[in-house]
Design a protein around this motif. Structure first.
Motif, PDB file in Angstrom:
ATOM      1  N   GLU A   1      39.991  20.669  35.338  1.00 49.74           N
ATOM      2  CA  GLU A   1      41.004  21.458  36.049  1.00 49.74           C
ATOM      3  C   GLU A   1      42.159  21.817  35.111  1.00 49.74           C
ATOM      4  N   LEU A   2      42.633  20.833  34.364  1.00 56.55           N
ATOM      5  CA  LEU A   2      43.772  21.084  33.477  1.00 56.55           C
ATOM      6  C   LEU A   2      43.391  22.071  32.384  1.00 56.55           C
ATOM      7  N   ASP A   3      42.226  21.892  31.825  1.00 56.04           N
ATOM      8  CA  ASP A   3      41.786  22.802  30.765  1.00 56.04           C
ATOM      9  C   ASP A   3      41.719  24.238  31.290  1.00 56.04           C
ATOM     10  N   TYR A   4      41.124  24.399  32.468  1.00 56.12           N
ATOM     11  CA  TYR A   4      40.954  25.757  33.001  1.00 56.12           C
ATOM     12  C   TYR A   4      42.304  26.376  33.387  1.00 56.12           C
ATOM     13  N   LEU A   5      43.059  25.626  34.190  1.00 60.58           N
ATOM     14  CA  LEU A   5      44.277  26.206  34.756  1.00 60.58           C
ATOM     15  C   LEU A   5      45.314  26.483  33.682  1.00 60.58           C
ATOM     16  N   ASP A   6      45.418  25.572  32.739  1.00 64.86           N
ATOM     17  CA  ASP A   6      46.380  25.764  31.673  1.00 64.86           C
ATOM     18  C   ASP A   6      46.049  27.035  30.888  1.00 64.86           C
ATOM     19  N   GLY A   7      44.773  27.186  30.581  1.00 60.63           N
ATOM     20  CA  GLY A   7      44.338  28.374  29.837  1.00 60.63           C
ATOM     21  C   GLY A   7      44.627  29.650  30.612  1.00 60.63           C
ATOM     22  N   ALA A   8      44.371  29.628  31.902  1.00 60.18           N
ATOM     23  CA  ALA A   8      44.485  30.860  32.693  1.00 60.18           C
ATOM     24  C   ALA A   8      45.919  31.245  32.993  1.00 60.18           C
ATOM     25  N   VAL A   9      46.796  30.264  33.185  1.00 61.13           N
ATOM     26  CA  VAL A   9      48.140  30.631  33.639  1.00 61.13           C
ATOM     27  C   VAL A   9      49.226  30.520  32.572  1.00 61.13           C
ATOM     28  N   SER A  10      48.917  29.953  31.394  1.00 65.31           N
ATOM     29  CA  SER A  10      50.000  29.854  30.405  1.00 65.31           C
ATOM     30  C   SER A  10      50.258  31.213  29.746  1.00 65.31           C
ATOM     31  N   ALA A  11      49.241  32.038  29.615  1.00 69.86           N
ATOM     32  CA  ALA A  11      49.458  33.405  29.120  1.00 69.86           C
ATOM     33  C   ALA A  11      48.622  34.336  30.005  1.00 69.86           C
ATOM     34  N   PRO A  12      49.050  34.519  31.263  1.00 70.67           N
ATOM     35  CA  PRO A  12      48.196  35.226  32.227  1.00 70.67           C
ATOM     36  C   PRO A  12      48.062  36.718  31.934  1.00 70.67           C
ATOM     37  N   LYS A  13      46.917  37.249  32.332  1.00 69.43           N
ATOM     38  CA  LYS A  13      46.763  38.710  32.297  1.00 69.43           C
ATOM     39  C   LYS A  13      47.607  39.246  33.459  1.00 69.43           C
ATOM     40  N   ARG A  14      48.297  40.359  33.245  1.00 66.16           N
ATOM     41  CA  ARG A  14      49.195  40.889  34.274  1.00 66.16           C
ATOM     42  C   ARG A  14      48.711  42.211  34.857  1.00 66.16           C
TER      43      ARG A  14
END
Ligand SMILES: Nc1ncnc2c1ncn2[C@@H]1O[C@H](COP(=O)(O)OP(=O)(O)O)[C@@H](O)[C@H]1O
Ligand SMILES: O=C(OP(=O)(O)O)[C@H](O)COP(=O)(O)O
Length: 462
Positions: free
Chosen positions: A240-253
């Motif tokens: 969960e941490l690996d996925y969520l961190d990757g997706a939301v730390s530099a999100p596509k806008r």
């Protein structure tokens, strides 16, 4: 098993300060920033330093994982596993209506059992008031988990004390014992040290796999780590941490957050921080009535968090100042009672009749939410739009679920988190179409907010 876990610990902090404003153009990331940041962690701690967006550098201490432990560490050991088995139950039959969280706990349990550990499995279920309540017993989990593990799951009706001690003493290698709801003791949520010590008393080491509860500093998620060594992360927490961190730390806008559900007091407080990260925030579910009441509207007998009215008012003002779109429904489905067969009407939010309660968003709101989501490139959703458990009030939630399912093939990242939200998306038949189904709602939001989750911070570093 991949062990490239990069978890936040005392991360994002350098000498007590956030690293948020480090501009890569001023400090060359690799040559200067790295040694400075490295020096703030003890030399023995593995860390990961990386760029997250244009003006943010993230430092993460790498946490120890259950995968770092082998047969030699586990065989014959009593392992205290904290999972989040807080699954939605049918209120009348107490049947499990969605088993996602149980299925998600299986890889860690299998790994431990296959390596000869004796597993003491712990969880909470619902929000009991600090004493035993039959409707919150973990009994329904036993059969489902036994089926999934392909072996008998034993259960004891307490989580501390002589009953547990005796059940553990007869546990063989490769066997699992489910303890009773840890929230039957009020000391759990108080993170009482004596209680944590009692939880730890029958075990040798600790595995936290409860991502859904990692944002709570409770005795079974944080306190026990002081008494059990090593204290490591389970595979679900890691994933969960690996996925969520990757997706939301530099999100596509555009980046859109959708927040609903009934846990108003804990989730409304996240919205201010979300405004810093998101381009649009869509509010639905039980949370909306606190906003309406704060505007001076009548909300009938809808769910309202009286002590959050001021906050709701400020949030609407803040969104205007910051230029963030904060979207609230313009119409709602109201009911004359909280019941699957209640009489209903669709009304404008300015016209909620006395004695009626809002249990879903209305058709105009669905249209405007669908439009707001049409160009989204990242969406994080926690909290159903209405009381989706009753078909009459499921339309808003199902519509949003379908809209998100259509966004994923167009390249958007769609993340659904939370026990009930995931159940709703499963019920709508579109779970497979989402980029990520997270077992944590509040935990995902707090992670997105940039908070350090206490259940993660407490674990041993690599
Ligand atoms: N308008 C509403 N009034 C009361 N309860 C609501 C309303 N809208 C949604 N809910 C309830 O919110 C619950 C889920 O809330 P929450 O626990 O915050 O979500 P999650 O489990 O996904 O994190 C559901 O059981 C749903 O029935
Ligand atoms: O269901 C949970 O959270 P969620 O509804 O935010 O996903 C977790 O089990 C945590 O429960 P809690 O919010 O009662 O601490």
């Amino acid at each position: 098993m991949a062990l490239s876990m990069k978890m936040r610990a005392s991360a994002r902090v350098v000498s007590g300060r956030r690293v948020a404003a480090v501009a890569p153009r001023v400090i060359p990331f690799s040559s200067v920033a790295r040694p400075i940041l490295r020096s703030t962690f003890a030399p023995e701690v593995s860390i990961d330093i990386r760029r997250a967006g244009r003006s943010r550098i993230v430092v993460e201490a790498v946490k120890k994982s259950v995968g770092d432990l082998g047969k030699a560490d586990l065989e014959g050991k009593r392992v205290f596993v904290r999972a989040d088995l807080n699954v939605p139950l049918d209120k009348k039959t107490l049947d499990i209506t969605d088993d996602t969280r149980i299925r998600a706990a299986v890889p860690t349990l299998k790994y431990l059992l296959d390596n000869g550990a004796k597993v003491l499995l712990t969880s909470h279920l619902g929000r009991p008031k600090g004493g035993p309540e039959d409707k919150y017993r973990l009994t329904p989990v036993v059969k489902r988990l036994s089926d999934l593990l392909g072996k008998e799951v034993k259960k004891v009706d307490d989580c501390i004390g002589p009953a547990v001690e005796s059940a553990v003493s007869s546990l063989k290698n490769g066997e699992v014992l489910l303890l009773e709801n840890v929230r039957f003791y009020k000391e759990e949520e108080k993170n009482d040290a004596e209680f944590a010590k009692k939880l730890a008393a029958n075990a040798d080491l600790y595995v936290n796999d409860a991502f859904g509860t990692a944002h709570r500093a409770h005795a079974s998620t944080e306190g026990v780590t002081k008494f059990l060594k090593p204290s490591v992360a389970g595979f679900l927490l890691q994933k969960e941490l690996d996925y969520l961190d990757g997706a939301v730390s530099a999100p596509k806008r555009p980046f859109v957050a959708i927040v609903g559900g009934s846990k108003v007091s804990s989730k409304i407080t996240v919205i201010e921080k979300l405004m810093e990260k998101c381009d649009k925030i869509i509010i639905g579910g039980g949370m909306i009535f606190t906003f309406y009441k704060a505007r001076g509207l009548k909300v009938g007998s809808s769910l309202v968090e009286e002590d959050k009215l001021e906050l709701a008012k400020n949030l609407e003002a803040l969104a205007k100042t910051k230029g963030v779109q904060l979207l609230l429904p313009t119409d709602v489905v109201v009911a004359d009672k909280f019941d699957a067969n209640a009489n209903t009407q669709i009304v404008k939010v300015e016209a909620i009749p006395d004695g009626w309660m809002g249990l879903d968003i209305g058709p105009d709101s669905i249209k405007s939410f669908t439009a707001a989501l049409s160009d989204a490139k990242t969406v994080v959703w926690n909290g159903p739009m209405g009381v989706f458990e009753f078909p009459k009030f499921a339309t808003g939630t199902v519509s949003v679920a379908n809209t998100l399912a259509e966004l994923t093939p167009k390249g958007a990242i769609t993340i659904i988190g939370g026990g009930d939200s995931v159940a709703a998306v499963e019920q709508a038949g579109v779970a497979e179409k989402m980029s990520h189904i997270s077992t944590g709602g509040g935990a995902s939001l707090e992670l997105l907010e940039g908070k350090i989750l206490p259940g993660v911070a407490a674990l041993d570093e690599k």
